[in-house]
Write a protein that holds these residues in place. Structure first.
Motif, PDB file in Angstrom:
ATOM      1  N   ASP A 182      51.149   6.413  36.521  1.00  0.00           N
ATOM      2  CA  ASP A 182      50.990   4.968  36.734  1.00  0.00           C
ATOM      3  C   ASP A 182      50.051   4.358  35.701  1.00  0.00           C
ATOM      4  N   LEU A 183      48.971   5.062  35.400  1.00  0.00           N
ATOM      5  CA  LEU A 183      47.975   4.526  34.467  1.00  0.00           C
ATOM      6  C   LEU A 183      48.492   4.438  33.039  1.00  0.00           C
ATOM      7  N   THR A 184      49.374   5.345  32.661  1.00  0.00           N
ATOM      8  CA  THR A 184      49.816   5.424  31.265  1.00  0.00           C
ATOM      9  C   THR A 184      51.215   4.878  31.019  1.00  0.00           C
ATOM     10  N   GLY A 185      51.998   4.710  32.085  1.00  0.00           N
ATOM     11  CA  GLY A 185      53.394   4.317  31.897  1.00  0.00           C
ATOM     12  C   GLY A 185      54.257   5.425  31.344  1.00  0.00           C
ATOM     13  N   ALA A 186      53.799   6.671  31.462  1.00  0.00           N
ATOM     14  CA  ALA A 186      54.540   7.811  30.919  1.00  0.00           C
ATOM     15  C   ALA A 186      55.795   8.089  31.733  1.00  0.00           C
ATOM     16  N   ASP A 187      56.735   8.790  31.102  1.00  0.00           N
ATOM     17  CA  ASP A 187      57.948   9.194  31.813  1.00  0.00           C
ATOM     18  C   ASP A 187      57.632  10.214  32.898  1.00  0.00           C
ATOM     19  N   ALA A 188      56.635  11.051  32.642  1.00  0.00           N
ATOM     20  CA  ALA A 188      56.262  12.097  33.585  1.00  0.00           C
ATOM     21  C   ALA A 188      54.804  12.451  33.347  1.00  0.00           C
ATOM     22  N   ALA A 189      54.225  13.191  34.287  1.00  0.00           N
ATOM     23  CA  ALA A 189      52.839  13.649  34.144  1.00  0.00           C
ATOM     24  C   ALA A 189      52.730  15.067  34.679  1.00  0.00           C
ATOM     25  N   VAL A 190      51.891  15.865  34.031  1.00  0.00           N
ATOM     26  CA  VAL A 190      51.656  17.238  34.479  1.00  0.00           C
ATOM     27  C   VAL A 190      50.171  17.547  34.371  1.00  0.00           C
ATOM     28  N   ILE A 191      49.714  18.447  35.231  1.00  0.00           N
ATOM     29  CA  ILE A 191      48.336  18.906  35.175  1.00  0.00           C
ATOM     30  C   ILE A 191      48.296  20.365  35.596  1.00  0.00           C
ATOM     31  N   ASN A 192      47.452  21.147  34.942  1.00  0.00           N
ATOM     32  CA  ASN A 192      47.319  22.549  35.329  1.00  0.00           C
ATOM     33  C   ASN A 192      46.615  22.643  36.675  1.00  0.00           C
ATOM     34  N   SER A 193      47.090  23.526  37.527  1.00  0.00           N
ATOM     35  CA  SER A 193      46.522  23.646  38.862  1.00  0.00           C
ATOM     36  C   SER A 193      45.058  24.066  38.839  1.00  0.00           C
ATOM     37  N   GLY A 194      44.644  24.758  37.777  1.00  0.00           N
ATOM     38  CA  GLY A 194      43.261  25.190  37.663  1.00  0.00           C
ATOM     39  C   GLY A 194      42.275  24.056  37.491  1.00  0.00           C
ATOM     40  N   ALA A 195      42.767  22.846  37.228  1.00  0.00           N
ATOM     41  CA  ALA A 195      41.871  21.694  37.090  1.00  0.00           C
ATOM     42  C   ALA A 195      41.310  21.253  38.428  1.00  0.00           C
ATOM     43  N   VAL A 196      41.970  21.639  39.527  1.00  0.00           N
ATOM     44  CA  VAL A 196      41.542  21.241  40.877  1.00  0.00           C
ATOM     45  C   VAL A 196      40.857  22.431  41.532  1.00  0.00           C
ATOM     46  N   ARG A 197      39.638  22.213  42.057  1.00  0.00           N
ATOM     47  CA  ARG A 197      38.834  23.320  42.549  1.00  0.00           C
ATOM     48  C   ARG A 197      38.481  23.232  44.029  1.00  0.00           C
ATOM     49  N   ALA A 198      38.926  22.199  44.726  1.00  0.00           N
ATOM     50  CA  ALA A 198      38.613  22.100  46.156  1.00  0.00           C
ATOM     51  C   ALA A 198      39.511  21.060  46.795  1.00  0.00           C
ATOM     52  N   SER A 199      39.668  21.162  48.100  1.00  0.00           N
ATOM     53  CA  SER A 199      40.375  20.138  48.875  1.00  0.00           C
ATOM     54  C   SER A 199      39.414  19.004  49.212  1.00  0.00           C
ATOM     55  N   ILE A 200      39.970  17.873  49.613  1.00  0.00           N
ATOM     56  CA  ILE A 200      39.174  16.752  50.115  1.00  0.00           C
ATOM     57  C   ILE A 200      39.743  16.375  51.481  1.00  0.00           C
ATOM     58  N   ASP A 201      38.899  16.415  52.480  1.00  0.00           N
ATOM     59  CA  ASP A 201      39.350  16.152  53.844  1.00  0.00           C
ATOM     60  C   ASP A 201      39.659  14.679  54.063  1.00  0.00           C
ATOM     61  N   ALA A 202      40.497  14.424  55.064  1.00  0.00           N
ATOM     62  CA  ALA A 202      40.805  13.050  55.458  1.00  0.00           C
ATOM     63  C   ALA A 202      39.541  12.372  55.973  1.00  0.00           C
ATOM     64  N   GLY A 203      39.521  11.039  55.822  1.00  0.00           N
ATOM     65  CA  GLY A 203      38.379  10.272  56.289  1.00  0.00           C
ATOM     66  C   GLY A 203      37.552   9.745  55.135  1.00  0.00           C
TER      67      GLY A 203
END
Length: 530
Positions: free
Chosen positions: A381-402
């Motif tokens: 959305d931010l870039t207007g790209a056709d697609a976006a990808v990210i390596n899973s290793g970039a995310v290191r924790a969950s964030i709970d609801a609330g």
């Protein structure tokens, strides 16, 4: 320096760059390789000089030029992804600069310290305090000049002007003018006469793609002239005023080469913007071109001798900023005061999540999750790209609801990943997806890609029935893909982006900051189904 007429000449190193598919890609490869082997690494001794002792029979005045660039808010030592060693750090660099100055003072050799732009943006410390601690650091180490970088405009003109008013050093930008009257935003050049009589002129040039690499609203009132056009205006002004002409640029190495190719008046060009580690300076027809990568990882040094129109490079050094260098107490205390304030900021409530974002390692690295889909959809959305990808290793924790705090965001996204776009042919996209599927089967699995805008079926042969932006993949079509700077630099083995990617664009937007803004502006933020 000699006459100031523009000229054209071949550049000896261009064959190397052309063979590797462009200067930016090659320089990134060089920079990574040098970082891995530890360029001139090791303990920094008290005697840090590399210039040969001045011979009593050599009457030429000498001076040392120190430089760094693209600090991007990295005042605190940090660990790069995949490593636990904390490198860089403002207090360490301050110690090294002070040691070199003291040694030079004993040798009656003056020292000039310059910075090649992009002080702002890249860490929560810089973003939350809008560059205030960054400029305090520059004042404390006695900076002699800096050039504006494109990310100096990220917080808007009011903030930039405030920081400029706080600076104890000249801030340069010879090619940035206001649209209402054509007034220069900053000084075009600085002129310093050293104790040994050498007059050093420093001309500042900013990339003219700044409106594309910062928020266009922030620079809507400004005009960014082509750097070569501004050089044509200001180089003749400095011809009769300076013995040594330094180009302090934030235009990228390829543009630095063009600048040196066009004007013979420059003796040295210290660059920034593409964040290249030039281990040994490039020297073409007596023009020295150099750069010290990024994030305060290195301090560069040139020792120069001056005789009339001739400037000779006596020695050059790249110092890694490592834990072997002790902290400067005053700078360390200043940085610590801001990190304490930052801790309070991290507990601020940003908004509410309508559901839990799944960042569990064993799930994220083996299958799509809602956290991965939220991030890549946001990038798209931010870039207007056709697609976006990210390596899973970039995310290191969950964030709970609330309710969500900034600290929770940074715990989940601890790396200073910036959002970048690059163009790939359809057949390269297929190979990228095949590599992602292979990574999923590895013990670590951090290279498994979370995606948005791409649909595919998993087969033994790789990804099949691939669709991009809702249409079947065309192997001969060029697609714009939003990724991170980590992936573009070859992280997790994805060399395909820097080897085959076209028209890379660094948005300067941190992934964590983008998510923070997303939550603030859309609370309660709905969570997608993967």
């Amino acid at each position: 320096m000699s006459a100031g007429a523009p000229r054209a000449r071949p550049f000896a190193a261009c064959g190397l760059f052309a063979a590797c598919g462009g200067l930016l890609a090659t320089a990134l490869v060089i920079g990574l390789a040098c970082a891995q082997v530890g360029v001139r690494a090791g303990t920094i001794p008290l005697d840090t000089g590399t210039a040969p002792p001045k011979s009593p029979s050599d009457p030429r005045p000498q001076f040392t030029l120190l430089y760094f660039n693209d600090l991007h808010g990295h005042l605190v030592p940090f660990a790069r992804e995949g490593d636990t060693t904390r490198v860089g750090g403002a207090a360490r660099m301050a110690t090294l600069v002070a040691r070199i100055r003291a040694e030079n003072d004993r040798a009656s050799r003056p020292t000039i310290l310059v910075e090649g732009g992009d002080i702002f943006q890249g860490t929560p410390l810089s973003s939350v305090f809008k560059g205030e601690p960054d400029f305090k650091f520059l004042n404390m180490i006695g900076l002699d000049a800096m050039v504006l970088g494109n990310h100096e405009f990220d917080f808007g003109l009011d903030v930039l002007r405030r920081r400029m008013s706080e600076a104890d050093f000249p801030i340069l930008a010879a090619n940035v003018l206001t649209k209402d009257g054509g007034r220069l935003l900053a000084r075009p050049y600085a002129l310093r006469e050293l104790p040994n009589g050498v007059r050093v002129g420093i001309l500042g040039l900013v990339t003219d793609d700044t409106p594309e690499t910062t928020d266009p609203v922030n620079v809507a009132s400004l005009t960014f002239q082509p750097p070569l056009l501004a050089a044509a205006r200001w180089v003749p002004v400095l011809q009769d005023s300076a013995d040594v002409l330094v180009g302090l640029t934030h235009i990228g190495s390829e543009a630095d080469v063009r600048l040196a190719d066009t004007y013979e008046d420059f003796d040295v060009i210290v660059g920034g913007h593409d964040q290249v580690l030039i281990h040994r300076p490039l020297v073409e027809d007596d023009v020295i071109i150099t750069q010290a990568q990024e994030h305060g990882l290195y301090l560069g040094r040139l020792d120069l001798a001056v005789a009339g129109q001739e400037v000779e490079l006596l020695a050059d050094t790249i110092y890694p900023i490592t834990r072997d260098i002790p902290d400067d107490p005053a700078v360390a205390a200043m940085v610590a005061s801001y990190t304490k304030r930052l801790d309070r900021e991290l507990n601020q409530r940003l908004g509410v999540l309508a559901g839990r974002l799944n960042g569990e390692r064993h799930e994220l690295r083996h299958s799509p999750t809602n956290f991965g889909l939220l991030l890549t959809t946001m990038m798209r959305d931010l870039t207007g790209a056709d697609a976006a990808v990210i390596n899973s290793g970039a995310v290191r924790a969950s964030i709970d609801a609330g309710p969500v705090t900034l600290g929770e965001i940074l715990q989940a996204l601890p790396f200073t990943n910036r959002i970048v776009t690059v163009q790939l042919m359809g057949d390269a996209v297929e190979r990228m997806l095949a590599q992602s599927l292979r990574a999923r089967g590895q013990p670590d699995g951090g290279g498994f890609l979370q995606v948005a805008g791409i649909r595919y079926a998993d087969a033994d042969s790789g990804a099949v029935s691939v669709e991009i932006a809702g249409a079947p993949l065309d192997r001969a079509k060029l697609y714009t893909i939003a990724i991170t700077d980590f992936l573009f630099s070859g992280g997790d083995g994805y060399v395909i982006f820097r080897k085959e990617g076209r028209n890379p664009r660094d948005t300067g937007k941190l992934l964590a900051r983008a998510l923070t803004e997303r939550i603030r502006e859309n609370s309660p933020l709905s969570v997608p189904d993967p």
